[in-house]
Design a protein around this motif. Sequence first.
Motif, PDB file in Angstrom:
ATOM      1  N   ARG A 127      49.788  -2.098  12.505  1.00  0.00           N
ATOM      2  CA  ARG A 127      48.550  -2.360  11.972  1.00  0.00           C
ATOM      3  C   ARG A 127      47.568  -1.723  12.342  1.00  0.00           C
ATOM      4  O   ARG A 127      46.524  -1.229  11.416  1.00  0.00           O
ATOM      5  CB  ARG A 127      48.249  -3.984  12.300  1.00  0.00           C
ATOM      6  CG  ARG A 127      49.112  -4.904  11.501  1.00  0.00           C
ATOM      7  CD  ARG A 127      48.654  -6.447  11.536  1.00  0.00           C
ATOM      8  NE  ARG A 127      49.434  -7.283  11.065  1.00  0.00           N
ATOM      9  CZ  ARG A 127      49.432  -7.595   9.698  1.00  0.00           C
ATOM     10  NH1 ARG A 127      48.767  -6.906   8.813  1.00  0.00           N
ATOM     11  NH2 ARG A 127      50.233  -8.460   9.259  1.00  0.00           N
ATOM     12  N   GLU A 128      47.515  -0.940  13.561  1.00  0.00           N
ATOM     13  CA  GLU A 128      46.152  -0.274  13.970  1.00  0.00           C
ATOM     14  C   GLU A 128      46.535   1.087  13.580  1.00  0.00           C
ATOM     15  O   GLU A 128      45.436   1.812  13.251  1.00  0.00           O
ATOM     16  CB  GLU A 128      46.321  -0.228  15.431  1.00  0.00           C
ATOM     17  CG  GLU A 128      45.768  -1.545  16.248  1.00  0.00           C
ATOM     18  CD  GLU A 128      44.478  -1.676  15.807  1.00  0.00           C
ATOM     19  OE1 GLU A 128      43.407  -0.727  15.752  1.00  0.00           O
ATOM     20  OE2 GLU A 128      43.860  -2.701  16.046  1.00  0.00           O
ATOM     21  N   VAL A 129      47.691   1.533  13.387  1.00  0.00           N
ATOM     22  CA  VAL A 129      48.052   2.852  12.743  1.00  0.00           C
ATOM     23  C   VAL A 129      47.431   2.993  11.298  1.00  0.00           C
ATOM     24  O   VAL A 129      46.748   3.743  11.037  1.00  0.00           O
ATOM     25  CB  VAL A 129      49.714   3.087  12.604  1.00  0.00           C
ATOM     26  CG1 VAL A 129      49.834   4.280  12.028  1.00  0.00           C
ATOM     27  CG2 VAL A 129      50.117   3.450  14.164  1.00  0.00           C
ATOM     28  N   PHE A 130      47.735   1.837  10.636  1.00  0.00           N
ATOM     29  CA  PHE A 130      47.278   1.886   9.100  1.00  0.00           C
ATOM     30  C   PHE A 130      45.621   1.830   8.964  1.00  0.00           C
ATOM     31  O   PHE A 130      45.265   2.023   7.935  1.00  0.00           O
ATOM     32  CB  PHE A 130      47.885   0.796   8.200  1.00  0.00           C
ATOM     33  CG  PHE A 130      49.406   1.480   8.026  1.00  0.00           C
ATOM     34  CD1 PHE A 130      49.612   2.029   6.817  1.00  0.00           C
ATOM     35  CD2 PHE A 130      50.586   1.385   8.782  1.00  0.00           C
ATOM     36  CE1 PHE A 130      50.858   2.711   6.526  1.00  0.00           C
ATOM     37  CE2 PHE A 130      51.832   2.036   8.684  1.00  0.00           C
ATOM     38  CZ  PHE A 130      51.981   2.625   7.449  1.00  0.00           C
ATOM     39  N   GLN A 131      44.987   1.126  10.152  1.00  0.00           N
ATOM     40  CA  GLN A 131      43.602   1.006   9.980  1.00  0.00           C
ATOM     41  C   GLN A 131      42.921   2.414  10.366  1.00  0.00           C
ATOM     42  O   GLN A 131      41.869   2.707   9.954  1.00  0.00           O
ATOM     43  CB  GLN A 131      43.136  -0.096  11.153  1.00  0.00           C
ATOM     44  CG  GLN A 131      43.403  -1.255  10.534  1.00  0.00           C
ATOM     45  CD  GLN A 131      42.694  -2.241  11.640  1.00  0.00           C
ATOM     46  OE1 GLN A 131      41.749  -1.975  12.448  1.00  0.00           O
ATOM     47  NE2 GLN A 131      42.879  -3.721  11.611  1.00  0.00           N
ATOM     48  N   SER A 132      43.858   3.228  10.964  1.00  0.00           N
ATOM     49  CA  SER A 132      43.118   4.489  11.485  1.00  0.00           C
ATOM     50  C   SER A 132      43.503   5.714  10.695  1.00  0.00           C
ATOM     51  O   SER A 132      42.982   6.931  11.015  1.00  0.00           O
ATOM     52  CB  SER A 132      43.260   4.695  12.926  1.00  0.00           C
ATOM     53  OG  SER A 132      44.651   5.046  13.322  1.00  0.00           O
ATOM     54  N   THR A 133      44.477   5.550   9.788  1.00  0.00           N
ATOM     55  CA  THR A 133      44.969   6.592   8.934  1.00  0.00           C
ATOM     56  C   THR A 133      44.505   6.481   7.512  1.00  0.00           C
ATOM     57  O   THR A 133      44.532   5.337   6.921  1.00  0.00           O
ATOM     58  CB  THR A 133      46.397   6.960   9.131  1.00  0.00           C
ATOM     59  OG1 THR A 133      46.793   8.033   8.291  1.00  0.00           O
ATOM     60  CG2 THR A 133      47.159   5.800   8.655  1.00  0.00           C
ATOM     61  N   GLU A 134      44.471   7.591   6.764  1.00  0.00           N
ATOM     62  CA  GLU A 134      44.210   7.740   5.177  1.00  0.00           C
ATOM     63  C   GLU A 134      45.290   8.188   4.694  1.00  0.00           C
ATOM     64  O   GLU A 134      45.182   8.348   3.637  1.00  0.00           O
ATOM     65  CB  GLU A 134      42.900   8.359   5.080  1.00  0.00           C
ATOM     66  CG  GLU A 134      41.542   7.718   5.769  1.00  0.00           C
ATOM     67  CD  GLU A 134      40.195   8.762   5.277  1.00  0.00           C
ATOM     68  OE1 GLU A 134      40.582   9.692   4.648  1.00  0.00           O
ATOM     69  OE2 GLU A 134      39.056   8.277   5.882  1.00  0.00           O
ATOM     70  N   ASN A 135      46.356   8.187   5.420  1.00  0.00           N
ATOM     71  CA  ASN A 135      47.540   9.061   4.861  1.00  0.00           C
ATOM     72  C   ASN A 135      48.485   8.070   3.919  1.00  0.00           C
ATOM     73  O   ASN A 135      48.928   7.171   4.417  1.00  0.00           O
ATOM     74  CB  ASN A 135      48.432   9.449   5.906  1.00  0.00           C
ATOM     75  CG  ASN A 135      49.449  10.425   5.335  1.00  0.00           C
ATOM     76  OD1 ASN A 135      49.918  10.367   4.136  1.00  0.00           O
ATOM     77  ND2 ASN A 135      50.007  11.486   6.305  1.00  0.00           N
ATOM     78  N   ASN A 136      48.480   8.215   2.618  1.00  0.00           N
ATOM     79  CA  ASN A 136      48.750   7.342   1.805  1.00  0.00           C
ATOM     80  C   ASN A 136      50.388   7.377   1.482  1.00  0.00           C
ATOM     81  O   ASN A 136      51.103   6.710   0.729  1.00  0.00           O
ATOM     82  CB  ASN A 136      48.418   7.111   0.337  1.00  0.00           C
ATOM     83  CG  ASN A 136      48.093   8.502  -0.359  1.00  0.00           C
ATOM     84  OD1 ASN A 136      48.962   9.364   0.107  1.00  0.00           O
ATOM     85  ND2 ASN A 136      47.583   8.602  -1.607  1.00  0.00           N
TER      86      ASN A 136
END
Length: 219
Positions: A127-136
Amino acid sequence: MTLIQHILDLFFPEVCLLCKKSSVVVCSSCMTSLTPYPNNNKSLPKFISPVFSYKDSNVKKLIWAFKYSNKKQLAPLLAQSMQDTLQATFSDLYEIKGVRSVLVLPIPLHTTRYREREYNQSELLVREVFQSTENNTLVADYSLLVRRKKTPPNAKSQSRRERALNTIGSFEVSDYSKVSGRHIILVDDVVTTGTTLSEARKVLLSAGARTVNAVTLAH
């Protein structure tokens, strides 16, 4: 922040878990001093990529605090440390196989252990990885891989063979249509022998996944 937490912070301000000096959960100096996992180590299956060496006592201390002492505020820092390895794993898939989208799955806890701990540390990391990345190009799912068998902690398993036997039948896939044809990266905190990740990988491949790799905090 609750009133009780605010009062506790006033009387017991947070300090770095490692150096006990800086007024943050882990200071940047201590984070950069953690021992990276050696690239030439061949004790694990090739599909697993750890970030840190668990032989480093500070790495062990952080993971134990995160996993067993409710230090969930470590999740953003630890997830950030996994970003480069996750991106490198995706880049390899892109360069070798032309993959443009990868499914990221945390290793699940059995419901009994989840109730005891009240959170899944691997899920918090994702969840934290996806909060801090804009890589779709990375897509997360938190319920696709299910743990149906409660297994003893690795620390209580005395041998590689026992660990392998304990993990057989541990996992199932909740929706085969979401796995079929997909490239998957599993995320976990610590890998010991690789038996848990190998069992999860076997189940996902049987469900139709094209490739399954794994990134962990430490080994």
